[in-house]
Write a protein that holds these residues in place. Structure first.
Motif, PDB file in Angstrom:
ATOM      1  N   ALA A   1       0.806  -1.061  -0.004  1.00 14.57           N
ATOM      2  CA  ALA A   1       0.041   0.097   0.107  1.00 14.57           C
ATOM      3  C   ALA A   1       0.915   1.029   0.043  1.00 14.57           C
ATOM      4  N   ALA A   2       0.232   2.301  -0.621  1.00 12.88           N
ATOM      5  CA  ALA A   2       1.113   3.667  -0.480  1.00 12.88           C
ATOM      6  C   ALA A   2       1.023   4.118   1.046  1.00 12.88           C
ATOM      7  N   ALA A   3       2.472   4.604   1.252  1.00 15.41           N
ATOM      8  CA  ALA A   3       2.781   4.939   2.477  1.00 15.41           C
ATOM      9  C   ALA A   3       3.489   6.244   2.676  1.00 15.41           C
ATOM     10  N   ALA A   4       3.307   7.017   3.624  1.00 19.09           N
ATOM     11  CA  ALA A   4       4.276   8.174   3.963  1.00 19.09           C
ATOM     12  C   ALA A   4       5.612   8.020   4.126  1.00 19.09           C
ATOM     13  N   SER A   5       6.486   9.020   3.640  1.00 21.38           N
ATOM     14  CA  SER A   5       7.851   8.990   4.058  1.00 21.38           C
ATOM     15  C   SER A   5       8.116   8.718   5.613  1.00 21.38           C
ATOM     16  N   GLY A   6       9.151   7.870   5.899  1.00 21.26           N
ATOM     17  CA  GLY A   6       9.296   7.446   7.185  1.00 21.26           C
ATOM     18  C   GLY A   6       8.704   6.213   7.693  1.00 21.26           C
ATOM     19  N   THR A   7       7.685   5.782   6.910  1.00 21.78           N
ATOM     20  CA  THR A   7       6.858   4.568   7.375  1.00 21.78           C
ATOM     21  C   THR A   7       7.279   3.222   6.632  1.00 21.78           C
ATOM     22  N   THR A   8       6.490   2.133   6.895  1.00 25.77           N
ATOM     23  CA  THR A   8       6.838   0.973   6.152  1.00 25.77           C
ATOM     24  C   THR A   8       5.626   0.524   5.396  1.00 25.77           C
ATOM     25  N   SER A   9       5.992  -0.049   4.368  1.00 27.74           N
ATOM     26  CA  SER A   9       4.856  -0.650   3.370  1.00 27.74           C
ATOM     27  C   SER A   9       5.142  -2.097   3.023  1.00 27.74           C
ATOM     28  N   TYR A  10       4.553  -2.862   3.178  1.00 27.99           N
ATOM     29  CA  TYR A  10       4.467  -4.532   2.845  1.00 27.99           C
ATOM     30  C   TYR A  10       3.844  -5.032   1.907  1.00 27.99           C
ATOM     31  N   ALA A  11       4.837  -5.695   0.983  1.00 27.00           N
ATOM     32  CA  ALA A  11       4.329  -6.590  -0.275  1.00 27.00           C
ATOM     33  C   ALA A  11       4.448  -7.832   0.232  1.00 27.00           C
ATOM     34  N   TYR A  12       3.139  -8.312  -0.072  1.00 22.48           N
ATOM     35  CA  TYR A  12       2.791  -9.726   0.344  1.00 22.48           C
ATOM     36  C   TYR A  12       2.623 -10.743  -0.994  1.00 22.48           C
ATOM     37  N   CYS A  13       3.858 -11.595  -0.947  1.00 22.03           N
ATOM     38  CA  CYS A  13       3.637 -12.502  -1.991  1.00 22.03           C
ATOM     39  C   CYS A  13       2.757 -13.746  -1.736  1.00 22.03           C
ATOM     40  N   THR A  14       2.352 -13.794  -0.622  1.00 21.65           N
ATOM     41  CA  THR A  14       1.277 -14.737  -0.121  1.00 21.65           C
ATOM     42  C   THR A  14      -0.214 -14.528  -0.526  1.00 21.65           C
ATOM     43  N   SER A  15      -0.116 -13.039  -1.243  1.00 22.99           N
ATOM     44  CA  SER A  15      -1.370 -12.626  -1.896  1.00 22.99           C
ATOM     45  C   SER A  15      -1.416 -13.267  -3.465  1.00 22.99           C
ATOM     46  N   TYR A  16      -0.172 -13.627  -3.804  1.00 29.00           N
ATOM     47  CA  TYR A  16      -0.302 -14.610  -5.017  1.00 29.00           C
ATOM     48  C   TYR A  16       0.172 -15.917  -4.992  1.00 29.00           C
ATOM     49  N   ASN A  17      -0.182 -16.589  -3.693  1.00 25.86           N
ATOM     50  CA  ASN A  17       0.065 -17.862  -3.322  1.00 25.86           C
ATOM     51  C   ASN A  17       1.464 -18.112  -3.553  1.00 25.86           C
ATOM     52  N   SER A  18       2.462 -17.400  -3.146  1.00 24.23           N
ATOM     53  CA  SER A  18       3.922 -17.790  -3.258  1.00 24.23           C
ATOM     54  C   SER A  18       4.686 -16.992  -2.242  1.00 24.23           C
ATOM     55  N   SER A  19       5.729 -17.159  -2.406  1.00 26.35           N
ATOM     56  CA  SER A  19       7.111 -16.621  -1.396  1.00 26.35           C
ATOM     57  C   SER A  19       7.760 -15.625  -2.081  1.00 26.35           C
ATOM     58  N   LEU A  20       8.705 -14.934  -1.443  1.00 28.06           N
ATOM     59  CA  LEU A  20       9.749 -14.236  -1.993  1.00 28.06           C
ATOM     60  C   LEU A  20      10.757 -14.885  -2.845  1.00 28.06           C
ATOM     61  N   ALA A  21      11.212 -14.303  -4.082  1.00 27.94           N
ATOM     62  CA  ALA A  21      11.849 -15.013  -4.859  1.00 27.94           C
ATOM     63  C   ALA A  21      13.435 -15.037  -4.394  1.00 27.94           C
ATOM     64  N   ASN A  22      14.133 -15.986  -4.763  1.00 25.93           N
ATOM     65  CA  ASN A  22      15.787 -16.113  -4.382  1.00 25.93           C
ATOM     66  C   ASN A  22      16.457 -15.658  -5.800  1.00 25.93           C
ATOM     67  N   PRO A  23      17.480 -15.001  -5.779  1.00 25.28           N
ATOM     68  CA  PRO A  23      17.694 -13.992  -4.802  1.00 25.28           C
ATOM     69  C   PRO A  23      16.928 -13.036  -4.567  1.00 25.28           C
ATOM     70  N   ARG A  24      16.627 -12.281  -3.378  1.00 22.57           N
ATOM     71  CA  ARG A  24      15.667 -11.199  -3.140  1.00 22.57           C
ATOM     72  C   ARG A  24      15.633  -9.903  -4.130  1.00 22.57           C
ATOM     73  N   THR A  25      14.699  -9.949  -4.597  1.00 23.12           N
ATOM     74  CA  THR A  25      14.453  -8.270  -5.416  1.00 23.12           C
ATOM     75  C   THR A  25      13.201  -7.664  -4.630  1.00 23.12           C
ATOM     76  N   TYR A  26      13.510  -6.548  -3.855  1.00 23.71           N
ATOM     77  CA  TYR A  26      12.610  -5.552  -3.443  1.00 23.71           C
ATOM     78  C   TYR A  26      13.091  -4.519  -3.163  1.00 23.71           C
ATOM     79  N   TYR A  27      11.971  -3.409  -3.461  1.00 27.44           N
ATOM     80  CA  TYR A  27      12.410  -1.912  -3.613  1.00 27.44           C
ATOM     81  C   TYR A  27      11.331  -1.087  -3.129  1.00 27.44           C
ATOM     82  N   GLY A  28      11.615  -0.132  -2.971  1.00 25.54           N
ATOM     83  CA  GLY A  28      10.581   1.063  -2.963  1.00 25.54           C
ATOM     84  C   GLY A  28      10.261   1.907  -4.288  1.00 25.54           C
ATOM     85  N   VAL A  29       8.945   2.007  -4.145  1.00 28.47           N
ATOM     86  CA  VAL A  29       8.582   2.968  -5.515  1.00 28.47           C
ATOM     87  C   VAL A  29       8.223   4.362  -5.209  1.00 28.47           C
ATOM     88  N   GLU A  30       8.768   5.391  -5.626  1.00 29.24           N
ATOM     89  CA  GLU A  30       8.520   6.559  -5.129  1.00 29.24           C
ATOM     90  C   GLU A  30       7.207   6.995  -5.974  1.00 29.24           C
TER      91      GLU A  30
END
Length: 99
Positions: free
Chosen positions: A69-98
């Protein structure tokens, strides 16, 4: 008296436009957008960013990209792979989108 009023008005107008230009220049300065991972349980990535509003994104094992979800500066946003019946890929690829 008219000349004095017109001159004073012209000076105030020029001074006012200088203040506006200065204010606009200061607000146009680029912000430093910086992100870091603050949570990873194998299924969900928590990304904390500063400098702008943002959302988290993470690649999942099934090839899809989960978005938080969209989040304000200084807070945390969570990306859930479980919503796609999956888990995080290896190697990990995650990032914030301004936003």
């Amino acid at each position: 008296m008219k000349r004095l009023l017109i001159s004073t008005f012209a000076i105030l107008t020029l001074a006012g436009s200088g203040l506006v230009a200065t204010a606009n220049s200061a607000s146009a300065a680029p912000s430093a957008f910086d992100c870091k991972v603050v949570f990873d349980d194998g299924n969900t990535a928590g990304i904390k960013c500063t400098g702008s509003t943002f959302y988290a994104a993470a690649k999942c094992k099934n090839g899809k990209t989960a978005h938080g979800a969209a989040a304000a500066s200084g807070t945390t946003s969570y990306a859930y792979c479980t919503s796609y019946n999956s888990s995080l890929a290896n190697p990990r690829t995650y990032y914030g989108v301004e936003l």
